[in-house]
Design a protein around this motif. Structure first.
Motif, PDB file in Angstrom:
ATOM      1  N   ILE A 113       8.646 -10.157  -7.296  1.00 56.64           N
ATOM      2  CA  ILE A 113       9.226  -9.951  -5.964  1.00 56.64           C
ATOM      3  C   ILE A 113      10.484 -10.793  -5.707  1.00 56.64           C
ATOM      4  CG2 ILE A 113       7.839 -11.675  -4.719  1.00 56.64           C
ATOM      5  CD1 ILE A 113       7.418  -9.556  -2.524  1.00 56.64           C
ATOM      6  N   ALA A 114      10.606 -11.923  -6.407  1.00 57.12           N
ATOM      7  CA  ALA A 114      11.786 -12.771  -6.206  1.00 57.12           C
ATOM      8  C   ALA A 114      12.372 -13.222  -7.548  1.00 57.12           C
ATOM      9  CB  ALA A 114      11.456 -13.961  -5.317  1.00 57.12           C
ATOM     10  N   SER A 115      12.147 -12.429  -8.578  1.00 58.86           N
ATOM     11  CA  SER A 115      12.737 -12.660  -9.916  1.00 58.86           C
ATOM     12  C   SER A 115      12.375 -14.004 -10.541  1.00 58.86           C
ATOM     13  CB  SER A 115      14.268 -12.524  -9.868  1.00 58.86           C
ATOM     14  OG  SER A 115      14.635 -11.215  -9.525  1.00 58.86           O
ATOM     15  N   GLY A 116      11.350 -14.656 -10.057  1.00 60.74           N
ATOM     16  CA  GLY A 116      10.946 -15.922 -10.687  1.00 60.74           C
ATOM     17  C   GLY A 116      10.859 -17.091  -9.718  1.00 60.74           C
ATOM     18  N   VAL A 117      11.414 -16.938  -8.532  1.00 54.96           N
ATOM     19  CA  VAL A 117      11.225 -17.968  -7.500  1.00 54.96           C
ATOM     20  C   VAL A 117       9.859 -17.684  -6.868  1.00 54.96           C
ATOM     21  CG1 VAL A 117      12.094 -18.862  -5.305  1.00 54.96           C
ATOM     22  CG2 VAL A 117      13.691 -18.173  -7.097  1.00 54.96           C
ATOM     23  N   PRO A 118       9.009 -18.709  -6.697  1.00 53.52           N
ATOM     24  CA  PRO A 118       7.667 -18.444  -6.177  1.00 53.52           C
ATOM     25  C   PRO A 118       7.705 -17.749  -4.815  1.00 53.52           C
ATOM     26  CG  PRO A 118       7.811 -20.685  -7.000  1.00 53.52           C
ATOM     27  CD  PRO A 118       9.210 -20.122  -7.015  1.00 53.52           C
ATOM     28  N   ALA A 119       7.101 -16.572  -4.752  1.00 54.47           N
ATOM     29  CA  ALA A 119       7.038 -15.806  -3.496  1.00 54.47           C
ATOM     30  C   ALA A 119       5.982 -14.725  -3.658  1.00 54.47           C
ATOM     31  CB  ALA A 119       8.384 -15.153  -3.185  1.00 54.47           C
ATOM     32  N   SER A 120       5.342 -14.385  -2.557  1.00 50.55           N
ATOM     33  CA  SER A 120       4.391 -13.273  -2.579  1.00 50.55           C
ATOM     34  C   SER A 120       4.315 -12.683  -1.179  1.00 50.55           C
ATOM     35  CB  SER A 120       3.003 -13.732  -3.039  1.00 50.55           C
ATOM     36  OG  SER A 120       2.416 -14.604  -2.090  1.00 50.55           O
ATOM     37  N   ALA A 121       3.639 -11.551  -1.079  1.00 52.55           N
ATOM     38  CA  ALA A 121       3.540 -10.892   0.228  1.00 52.55           C
ATOM     39  C   ALA A 121       2.240 -10.121   0.332  1.00 52.55           C
ATOM     40  CB  ALA A 121       4.721  -9.939   0.418  1.00 52.55           C
ATOM     41  N   LEU A 122       1.706 -10.124   1.547  1.00 54.10           N
ATOM     42  CA  LEU A 122       0.586  -9.243   1.882  1.00 54.10           C
ATOM     43  C   LEU A 122       1.156  -8.204   2.842  1.00 54.10           C
ATOM     44  CD1 LEU A 122      -2.338  -8.295   2.442  1.00 54.10           C
ATOM     45  CD2 LEU A 122      -2.564 -10.239   4.016  1.00 54.10           C
ATOM     46  N   LEU A 123       1.143  -6.933   2.421  1.00 48.69           N
ATOM     47  CA  LEU A 123       1.639  -5.854   3.277  1.00 48.69           C
ATOM     48  C   LEU A 123       0.460  -5.190   3.955  1.00 48.69           C
ATOM     49  CD1 LEU A 123       4.091  -3.990   0.811  1.00 48.69           C
ATOM     50  CD2 LEU A 123       4.433  -6.141   2.042  1.00 48.69           C
ATOM     51  N   VAL A 124       0.632  -4.864   5.230  1.00 47.61           N
ATOM     52  CA  VAL A 124      -0.453  -4.197   5.944  1.00 47.61           C
ATOM     53  C   VAL A 124       0.088  -3.013   6.742  1.00 47.61           C
ATOM     54  CG1 VAL A 124      -1.844  -6.310   6.136  1.00 47.61           C
ATOM     55  CG2 VAL A 124      -0.309  -5.689   8.008  1.00 47.61           C
ATOM     56  N   THR A 125      -0.796  -2.084   7.030  1.00 47.12           N
ATOM     57  CA  THR A 125      -0.436  -0.928   7.857  1.00 47.12           C
ATOM     58  C   THR A 125      -0.295  -1.387   9.316  1.00 47.12           C
ATOM     59  OG1 THR A 125      -2.746  -0.451   8.278  1.00 47.12           O
ATOM     60  CG2 THR A 125      -1.757   0.643   6.369  1.00 47.12           C
ATOM     61  N   ARG A 126       0.255  -0.505  10.131  1.00 50.25           N
ATOM     62  CA  ARG A 126       0.456  -0.861  11.539  1.00 50.25           C
ATOM     63  C   ARG A 126      -0.886  -1.121  12.228  1.00 50.25           C
ATOM     64  NH1 ARG A 126       4.829   1.295  15.792  1.00 50.25           N
ATOM     65  NH2 ARG A 126       4.471  -0.446  17.181  1.00 50.25           N
ATOM     66  N   GLU A 127      -1.875  -0.319  11.876  1.00 53.00           N
ATOM     67  CA  GLU A 127      -3.194  -0.463  12.492  1.00 53.00           C
ATOM     68  C   GLU A 127      -3.765  -1.860  12.245  1.00 53.00           C
ATOM     69  OE1 GLU A 127      -5.827   2.474  10.981  1.00 53.00           O
ATOM     70  OE2 GLU A 127      -7.319   2.078  12.555  1.00 53.00           O
ATOM     71  N   VAL A 128      -3.584  -2.348  11.018  1.00 49.97           N
ATOM     72  CA  VAL A 128      -4.048  -3.699  10.695  1.00 49.97           C
ATOM     73  C   VAL A 128      -3.156  -4.723  11.390  1.00 49.97           C
ATOM     74  CG1 VAL A 128      -4.403  -5.380   8.833  1.00 49.97           C
ATOM     75  CG2 VAL A 128      -5.015  -2.974   8.470  1.00 49.97           C
ATOM     76  N   ALA A 129      -1.841  -4.518  11.300  1.00 47.29           N
ATOM     77  CA  ALA A 129      -0.893  -5.479  11.871  1.00 47.29           C
ATOM     78  C   ALA A 129      -1.179  -5.719  13.355  1.00 47.29           C
ATOM     79  CB  ALA A 129       0.534  -4.963  11.689  1.00 47.29           C
ATOM     80  N   ALA A 145       0.579   2.018  -4.597  1.00 46.19           N
ATOM     81  CA  ALA A 145      -0.012   2.608  -3.388  1.00 46.19           C
ATOM     82  C   ALA A 145       0.782   3.851  -3.009  1.00 46.19           C
ATOM     83  CB  ALA A 145       0.030   1.594  -2.243  1.00 46.19           C
ATOM     84  N   GLY A 146       0.068   4.912  -2.690  1.00 42.61           N
ATOM     85  CA  GLY A 146       0.746   6.167  -2.375  1.00 42.61           C
ATOM     86  C   GLY A 146       0.581   7.159  -3.517  1.00 42.61           C
ATOM     87  N   THR A 147       0.273   6.671  -4.719  1.00 45.35           N
ATOM     88  CA  THR A 147       0.015   7.558  -5.854  1.00 45.35           C
ATOM     89  C   THR A 147      -1.167   8.457  -5.492  1.00 45.35           C
ATOM     90  OG1 THR A 147       0.761   5.821  -7.346  1.00 45.35           O
ATOM     91  CG2 THR A 147      -0.502   7.605  -8.349  1.00 45.35           C
ATOM     92  N   GLY A 148      -0.986   9.737  -5.623  1.00 43.77           N
ATOM     93  CA  GLY A 148      -2.062  10.676  -5.281  1.00 43.77           C
ATOM     94  C   GLY A 148      -2.364  10.694  -3.787  1.00 43.77           C
ATOM     95  N   GLY A 149      -1.424  10.185  -2.978  1.00 45.28           N
ATOM     96  CA  GLY A 149      -1.632  10.183  -1.530  1.00 45.28           C
ATOM     97  C   GLY A 149      -2.641   9.144  -1.058  1.00 45.28           C
ATOM     98  N   ILE A 150      -2.943   8.160  -1.924  1.00 40.21           N
ATOM     99  CA  ILE A 150      -3.915   7.126  -1.529  1.00 40.21           C
ATOM    100  C   ILE A 150      -3.161   5.878  -1.059  1.00 40.21           C
ATOM    101  CG2 ILE A 150      -5.826   5.653  -2.351  1.00 40.21           C
ATOM    102  CD1 ILE A 150      -6.177   8.006  -4.508  1.00 40.21           C
ATOM    103  N   TYR A 151      -3.333   5.565   0.207  1.00 37.31           N
ATOM    104  CA  TYR A 151      -2.650   4.418   0.808  1.00 37.31           C
ATOM    105  C   TYR A 151      -3.672   3.397   1.277  1.00 37.31           C
ATOM    106  CZ  TYR A 151       1.569   7.283   0.874  1.00 37.31           C
ATOM    107  OH  TYR A 151       2.648   8.040   0.513  1.00 37.31           O
TER     108      TYR A 151
END
Ligand SMILES: Cc1ncc(COP(=O)(O)O)c(C=O)c1O
Length: 389
Positions: A249-265, A233-239
């Motif tokens: 994200i955690a080298s093999g320990v189960p983990a994930s994340a959903l990142l959102v913009t401030r407007e969504v948050a 995200a951000g490649t070519g200015g596309i967010y």
């Protein structure tokens, strides 16, 4: 194969449902870019445990963080605050950078995608989620209903309603006032490492904005530095408004994340999402250490540098039709042969790599610590390969 390995294989096949096509390998130990089988053979791991071991196997910083955390507290839920969760979330958002503002921490790529879909539907009040043919988004019901790769989609006799899987060229014009979101992988890894052209992404995002729909990047494979930047995200200015991360994200320990913009948050309310184990202390300890290692060992730059080197060298081989992908997420398209055949050949040279849903594309998704001499070991082996089936 030794007797111990045979016993392990027999036992696992007896007691675990046979839902995976497995290699006849028992791997109980790994260090850096190498894994070791029961007979003591050392393999160079360019499969990275399926793009997961971003900092290499058993990075001492990650192991130490896990050991320390295990002695402090193994678990408490999101009903209370946690120092390690606070630190890991802060580090994650610092590396993601603006416009991403907050994260929902979960356990797997599918779960992060599931929550992105759910949130997009809740916030827009619309049902339609558009995804792409040849995509892979996971095995839970919503993520699988968004998955276009046919051998996975075949499991769905009753897809979740509202999902539309379209060819790339039809996506932009299909976005309308019923669309909640477009969910896509900027590089379709499982689909054969096809990168979506920037111009098409721009058009899709433009139409999403015009119609009040969300763009969601599934960066389960492209994220966390693998393509040479922390996010694609951000490649070519596309967010896109939402980004999902997992695997490395955690080298093999189960983990994930959903990142959102401030407007969504700002629109998310208490109770909208949740997961008992999401943001668990042990996962956060591994995540924090992983993110620190990425930064301190300059692994984003390494991924770009070694990835470019591999690409350059591979493109010179007469039977390589194309090298796809970015950084250390690469697909080698073989002219007149199959990835399965090449994968078997590489295993005889004690190198592990991955196949994809395109039978002619072999995938490389090694640890981001891969060094130049390790890349050379692989190149030396592959130069003596002759394509076959
Ligand atoms: C692009 C992508 N999205 C989602 C997933 C699903 O992640 P998980 O298996 O952690 O649920 C994967 C897994 O391979 C993936 O490659």
């Amino acid at each position: 194969m030794g007797e111990i390995a045979n016993t392990v294989i027999e036992t696992e096949d007896r007691y675990q449902l046979k839902t995976y096509a497995k290699l006849p390998l028992v791997l109980d130990r790994g260090r850096g870019c190498y894994v070791y089988d029961q007979d003591g053979n050392e393999y160079l791991d360019l499969y990275g445990g399926h793009a997961v071991v971003s900092t290499g196997h058993c990075h001492p910083r990650v192991v130490e963080a896990l050991r320390t955390q295990a002695e402090d507290i193994l678990f408490y839920s999101n009903v209370v605050y946690s120092s390690v969760r606070a630190r890991a979330a802060k580090k994650l958002m610092e590396l993601a950078g603006p416009p991403y503002w907050q994260a929902f921490l979960a356990n797997s790529g599918s779960e992060a995608n599931e929550n992105a879909i759910k949130l997009a539907r809740a916030l827009t009040g619309r049902a339609t989620v558009i995804s792409l043919s040849n995509s892979f988004h996971g095995r839970t019901y919503g993520s699988l209903s968004s998955t276009g790769v046919s051998n996975y989609a075949a499991y769905l006799n009753t897809p979740v309603p509202g999902h539309r899987i379209l060819d790339l060229q039809d996506v932009a014009e299909s976005i309308d006032s019923d669309t909640a979101a477009v969910l896509l992988e900027p590089i379709q890894s499982m689909g054969g490492m096809e990168e979506i052209p920037e111009q098409t992404l721009r058009q899709i995002h433009g139409n999403c904005r015009k119609h009040g729909a969300f763009l969601i990047f599934d960066e389960v494979q492209t994220g966390v530095g693998r393509t040479g930047s922390f996010l694609y995200a951000g490649t070519g200015g596309i967010y896109p408004e939402m980004v999902t991360l997992a695997k490395g994200i955690a080298s093999g320990v189960p983990a994930s994340a959903l990142l959102v913009t401030r407007e969504v948050a700002d629109q998310v309310r208490s109770g909208d999402m949740g997961a008992t184990f999401g943001g668990a202390p042990v996962a956060c300890a591994a995540m924090e250490a992983t993110l620190q290692v990425l930064e301190e060992e300059d692994l984003l730059r390494n991924a770009a540098r070694i990835g470019n080197y591999l690409r350059e060298q591979l493109e010179a081989l007469p039977w390589v039709a194309e090298v796809r992908g970015r950084g250390l997420l690469l697909g080698i398209k073989i002219a007149g042969g199959t990835a399965k055949h090449l994968g078997r050949f590489l295993r005889t040279r004690k190198i592990l790599a991955g196949t994809s849903s395109d039978p002619s594309v072999l995938r490389l998704m090694p640890p981001l610590i891969l060094a130049r001499d390790q890349a050379d070991t692989f190149l030396e082996a592959i130069r003596s390969y002759e394509p076959g089936h």
